[in-house]
Write an enzyme that holds these catalytic residues in place. Structure first.
Site, PDB file in Angstrom:
ATOM      1  N   LYS A  48       0.810  -1.226   0.000  1.00 10.10           N
ATOM      2  CA  LYS A  48       0.000   0.000   0.000  1.00 10.10           C
ATOM      3  C   LYS A  48       0.845   1.279   0.000  1.00 10.10           C
ATOM      4  CE  LYS A  48      -4.048  -1.947   2.320  1.00 10.10           C
ATOM      5  NZ  LYS A  48      -4.993  -1.833   3.443  1.00 10.10           N
ATOM      6  N   ARG A 132       0.903   1.048  21.102  1.00 11.10           N
ATOM      7  CA  ARG A 132       2.046   0.467  21.833  1.00 11.10           C
ATOM      8  C   ARG A 132       3.323   1.225  21.511  1.00 11.10           C
ATOM      9  NH1 ARG A 132       2.537  -5.690  20.088  1.00 11.10           N
ATOM     10  NH2 ARG A 132       2.942  -4.479  18.206  1.00 11.10           N
TER      11      ARG A 132
END
Ligand code: NDP
Length: 259
Positions: A48, A132
């Protein structure tokens, strides 16, 4: 199967074929698609971002997101679009209005970037990014602040992360819970989910994730990932063919395929 079902239903003389493209072959694949007269293509992981090198023109949101999952033939080149976020937005609008909403977004990868940018462009007031990896989360916060009218801030993901009470919409845009790891769910303090909050998952396999089951038990409004998938295809078919497809034509077929 779902795109071809739509083509059959609307008598569109086209095929939708899956092609495996190796890393390093994206340029050749795009040139080949152009040479063969394709009206466009979808582009999935891991290409992508890499595909951007081969596209000069980009839609507004694809340019901001920095990733393309849908290319459309124009006069002299393919134009890159990103339909992931638009698919999510259309799906969300079946249960909530993003205008003025406060969003909590778990994750900062490709899906999260697409969702965040479209929600921001659709008028979301605030987007809290919880991730995270702090660097990746901050990058997305900076992108929203710089390129969209929405406010954004980062919360580092703590164990049993408490869901901000002010959130109208809670989105899991991580890959946690994706098949085959169906027993996993984002590490949240589920007691902090508030009845009435919309809880959306980008995961569509399985359809009913552990997160969505917990949300339902807490009295939240669950939204599974099928709507995002089907509506990005609706958008792609519109861009390629000009035909406005009814999502229902594809969702039944998708359900069968997922079963
Ligand atoms: P990326 O690899 O770009 O990003 C993955 C994200 O998940 C990162 O933010 C990563 O955090 C986070 N993550 C992964 N594991 C954990 C964990 N154990 N705990 C907390 N966070 C974690 O993937 P994508 O964004 O492209 O895809 C994400 C999901 O979205 C996939 O499951 C994909 O199938 C789905 N998707 C669904 C679509 C649909 O139509 N419904 C369309 C597109 C994607 P960190 O940065 O800290 O590593």
């Amino acid at each position: 199967v779902m795109v071809e079902a739509a083509y059959r239903h609307y008598g569109i003389h086209a095929r939708y074929v899956n092609c495996e493209v190796a890393a390093g072959q994206v340029t050749s694949a795009v040139a080949g698609a152009w040479a063969m007269g394709w009206v466009g293509f979808n582009c999935s992981l891991p290409h992508k971002v890499a595909v951007l090198e081969n596209l000069v023109g980009l839609s507004e949101s694809a340019e901001i997101i920095g990733a393309v999952n849908c290319a459309v033939r124009a006069d002299n080149e393919f134009i890159g679009h990103n339909t992931d976020g638009k698919g999510f937005l259309t799906s969300l609008q079946t249960v909530a209005d993003p205008g003025g909403a406060s969003i909590v977004l778990y994750g900062a990868g490709g899906a999260a970037r697409a969702v965040a940018v479209e929600l921001a462009l659709a008028g979301a007031a605030e987007i809290v990014v919880v991730n995270r990896d702090r660097g990746r989360g901050q990058e997305l916060v900076d992108l929203i602040d710089r390129r969209t009218p929405a406010r954004a801030r980062l919360e580092q993901w703590q164990p049993a992360h408490p869901v901000p009470a002010a959130a109208d919409v809670v989105v899991n845009a991580t890959s946690v819970g994706l098949f085959p790891d169906v027993g996993a769910s984002p590490d949240l303090d589920y007691a902090t989910l508030r009845a009435g909050q919309v809880v959306a998952d980008v995961i569509f396999n399985p359809v009913s994730t552990r997160l969505l089951r917990a949300a339902e038990e807490a009295g939240c409004v669950p939204l599974d990932g099928r709507g995002m998938l089907v509506n990005q295809a609706v958008e792609g078919i519109r861009l390629w063919t000009g035909v406005e497809v009814d999502a229902g034509v594809m969702s039944g077929v998708l359900d069968g395929a997922l079963r």
